[in-house]
Write an enzyme that holds these catalytic residues in place. Structure first.
Site, PDB file in Angstrom:
ATOM      1  CB  THR A  12      -0.919   0.078   1.325  1.00 47.22           C
ATOM      2  OG1 THR A  12      -0.192   0.173   2.491  1.00 47.22           O
ATOM      3  CG2 THR A  12      -1.807  -1.186   1.269  1.00 47.22           C
ATOM      4  N   GLY A  13       0.393   2.172  -0.709  1.00 47.64           N
ATOM      5  CA  GLY A  13       1.310   3.334  -0.881  1.00 47.64           C
ATOM      6  C   GLY A  13       2.562   3.022  -1.699  1.00 47.64           C
ATOM      7  N   GLY A  17       8.750   6.598  -2.739  1.00 42.93           N
ATOM      8  CA  GLY A  17       9.429   6.654  -1.535  1.00 42.93           C
ATOM      9  C   GLY A  17       9.631   5.208  -1.231  1.00 42.93           C
ATOM     10  CB  ILE A  18       9.453   3.675   2.250  1.00 44.43           C
ATOM     11  CG1 ILE A  18      10.540   4.588   3.094  1.00 44.43           C
ATOM     12  CG2 ILE A  18       9.651   2.426   2.878  1.00 44.43           C
ATOM     13  CD1 ILE A  18      10.302   4.787   4.346  1.00 44.43           C
ATOM     14  N   GLY A  19       7.639   2.915  -0.121  1.00 45.37           N
ATOM     15  CA  GLY A  19       6.724   1.733  -0.710  1.00 45.37           C
ATOM     16  C   GLY A  19       7.274   1.312  -2.094  1.00 45.37           C
ATOM     17  CB  SER A 137       7.710   6.228  12.696  1.00 41.04           C
ATOM     18  OG  SER A 137       8.638   7.385  12.961  1.00 41.04           O
ATOM     19  CE1 TYR A 150       3.958   9.484  10.703  1.00 44.63           C
ATOM     20  CE2 TYR A 150       6.124   9.940  12.089  1.00 44.63           C
ATOM     21  CZ  TYR A 150       5.483   9.181  11.019  1.00 44.63           C
ATOM     22  OH  TYR A 150       6.264   8.373  10.118  1.00 44.63           O
TER      23      TYR A 150
END
Length: 245
Positions: A12-13, A17-19, A137, A150
């Site tokens: 997902t996503g 970037g990271i995805g 995170s 966050y």
């Protein structure tokens, strides 16, 4: 290595970037990769980079109907899943005194509620022995100013991984978390991080640099592969030592 030959993986996503780095790493090891994202342009570009065997599906990670619709679309395509990387999320920062309900709701709708109900919707599609990796995170651990909402949202999904692991283990489904520290991605520019701020942050990292999305992807793949079958309900922190000192 072809640890994911013949397997189907959902990121997902996965459109940036990271995805996207994780999606590319899965594909490089033989997986058929399904990616989701909200932005149609970046989603199409990511799919082109991943190759013809990939599948790209527009999806709003904060929407419960969208979570269920994603499961329906995968079912319609005859796909079941061997690994899932729950990566879609938002990072909104504000001083405690400035946080409003809108910031809170957006953060928790995407990072917590969206992740929770997306996993729930995907359960019927998960093969025996599937692996789920959730993107956490280090903010859940370090008490960084302006990160209260966050950090709380990421602490919630870290806890979720532990409870889901206990509940899903009878099906052989493992749930783990990878928690990145500062990783050099397009998110930094979206957050308005200038070079001076980046330098201050880098000075707090013992290894002296930001991590790369590719480095994080290697840990995500490790947690997704059969080689990590004895790792259950665990969080692996990838932060260059930032949270340890």
């Amino acid at each position: 290595m072809n640890r994911f030959e013949g397997k189907t993986v959902l990121v997902t996503g996965g459109n940036s970037g990271i995805g996207l780095a994780a999606a590319k790493a899965y594909a490089a090891e033989g997986a058929r990769v399904v990616i989701t994202g909200r932005d149609a342009t970046s989603l199409a570009q990511a799919q082109a980079e991943l190759g013809a065997a990939s599948v790209a599906i527009g999806n709003d990670a904060a929407s419960l109907p969208a979570a269920r619709q994603l499961a329906k679309e995968l079912t319609a395509k005859g796909l079941t899943l061997d690994a899932v990387f729950i990566n879609a999320g938002v990072a909104k920062f504000a001083a405690f005194a400035d946080v409003d309900e809108s910031l809170w709701d957006q953060s928790f709708d995407v990072n917590v509620k969206g992740a929770y109900f997306q996993i729930q919707a995907l359960l019927p599609l998960l093969n025996q022995g599937a692996s789920i990796v959730i993107n956490g995170s280090i903010n859940a651990h370090i008490g960084m100013p302006a990160s209260s909402v966050y950090a709380a949202s990421k602490a919630a999904v870290i806890s979720l991984a532990k409870t889901l692991s206990a509940e899903l283990l009878p099906r052989g489904i493992r749930v783990n978390v990878v928690s990145p520290g500062p990783i050099r991605t397009p998110l930094h520019s979206k957050l308005g991080m200038d070079e001076a701020t980046a330098a201050q942050l880098q000075a707090q990292i013992p290894v002296g640099r930001f991590g790369t999305a590719e480095e994080l992807a290697s840990t995500i793949l490790h947690l997704s592969a059969s080689e990590s079958a004895f790792i259950v309900g665990t969080e692996i922190i990838v932060d260059g030592g930032m949270s340890q000192l």
